[in-house]
Design an enzyme around this catalytic site. Sequence first.
Site, PDB file in Angstrom:
ATOM      1  N   ASP A  24       0.783  -8.299   2.922  1.00 38.75           N
ATOM      2  CA  ASP A  24      -0.548  -8.218   3.503  1.00 38.75           C
ATOM      3  C   ASP A  24      -1.444  -9.150   2.702  1.00 38.75           C
ATOM      4  OD1 ASP A  24      -3.082  -7.600   4.346  1.00 38.75           O
ATOM      5  OD2 ASP A  24      -2.949  -5.447   3.949  1.00 38.75           O
ATOM      6  N   GLU A  49       0.828  -1.209   0.000  1.00 37.84           N
ATOM      7  CA  GLU A  49       0.000   0.000   0.000  1.00 37.84           C
ATOM      8  C   GLU A  49       0.866   1.265   0.000  1.00 37.84           C
ATOM      9  OE1 GLU A  49      -4.255   0.422   1.330  1.00 37.84           O
ATOM     10  OE2 GLU A  49      -3.462  -0.845   2.940  1.00 37.84           O
ATOM     11  N   ASN A  73      -4.471 -10.138   3.620  1.00 31.99           N
ATOM     12  CA  ASN A  73      -5.894  -9.884   3.851  1.00 31.99           C
ATOM     13  C   ASN A  73      -6.661 -11.182   4.100  1.00 31.99           C
ATOM     14  OD1 ASN A  73      -6.686  -7.089   3.967  1.00 31.99           O
ATOM     15  ND2 ASN A  73      -5.979  -6.891   1.847  1.00 31.99           N
ATOM     16  N   ASP A  83      -1.975   1.422  10.133  1.00 29.47           N
ATOM     17  CA  ASP A  83      -2.830   0.532  10.927  1.00 29.47           C
ATOM     18  C   ASP A  83      -2.268  -0.884  10.982  1.00 29.47           C
ATOM     19  OD1 ASP A  83      -3.357   0.375   8.225  1.00 29.47           O
ATOM     20  OD2 ASP A  83      -5.520   0.644   8.395  1.00 29.47           O
ATOM     21  N   TYR A 138       0.338  -7.671  -2.076  1.00 30.01           N
ATOM     22  CA  TYR A 138      -0.784  -7.030  -1.405  1.00 30.01           C
ATOM     23  C   TYR A 138      -2.053  -7.673  -1.949  1.00 30.01           C
ATOM     24  CZ  TYR A 138      -4.140  -3.455   0.047  1.00 30.01           C
ATOM     25  OH  TYR A 138      -5.229  -2.805   0.589  1.00 30.01           O
TER      26      TYR A 138
END
Length: 258
Positions: free
Chosen positions: A148, A34, A150, A248, A107
Amino acid sequence: MKIATFNINGVKARAEVLGRWLDESAPDIALLQEIKSIDEAFPREIAESRGYHLETHGQKGFNGVAILSRLPLVDVARRLPGDETDEQARWIEATIGGTRLRVCGLYLPNGNPAPGPKFDYKLAWMARMKARVQALLAEERPLVLAGDYNVIPQPVDAARPEAWVDDALFRPESRAAFRRLEALGLYDAVRLRHPEPGIYSYWDYQAGAWARNDGIRIDHLLLSPQAADRLRDAWVETAPRAWEKPSDHTPVWIDLDL
C-alpha cells in the site's frame, strides 16, 4: 509464481477473510499490510496450517507488514534503512528460497493532514525508500516492491480525482516522489498490462463508495527490469471487497515466470 499484495486492515479482525482468500485464491507469495498486531500475537496458524512460511514485522494496534510464502524465506530484513529513530513497522524484505527473487512488502505513510509533520514524514520515508531501492537495483536481480503506497499516481487512478486534490495521497509532492521511484528503472506492473481507466484497489467504507465504484488505485507492485521481463500478467482481484467484513482494500496480483 503468483504474488499478491493485500492491505488486510487488521489481521485479527479479518482472520476469516484472510483464510478464505488463501484457500480460494492460493497465492504463492502474499505480502500483507496493516496487520495491526505485534509479531507474537499474529495468528500464525492461518498461514502455517495452509503450508505458508511466515515472516512478520508487527506493531501493536497500528501498521505492520508480513510475508507469506510457499517457499522458504531467507535473508529476511525488517525496517527501512536511513532513520534509526523510526519505530513504525512499515517495511519487510526477503529472498524467496531457491530463486534470486527479492520481495519487499511496504506500507507507505498516509501523510494526512498535508501539509504538516505527517506529510513531511511521508516524503522523508519515500526518499529513504528510494535510496534502498537504488541499492537493491544494483544487485541486478528480479525485485518486487509490493504494498500500500498511499499514492494515487495519476488522475486516471481515481474515480473522482477532483475530490483528492488536497489529499496527501494525490498532492504533487507525493506523485513526484512516486515518479522518482519509477525513474530508477521500476515498472508499475498493473499499468504494463492494463492502461485503461476504472482500475481501483481501495474503496472507502463510507458513503457507499464500493457500491458506486468510487475507488482509487493506491496498492502497487513495482518491478525491477529483471522482474518485468518475467511478467506474465497483472490484475486486481475485486471479489474480496464484497465479502462480509471486508478490508477497504482488495488484493492486487502479478504472475511471474520464474
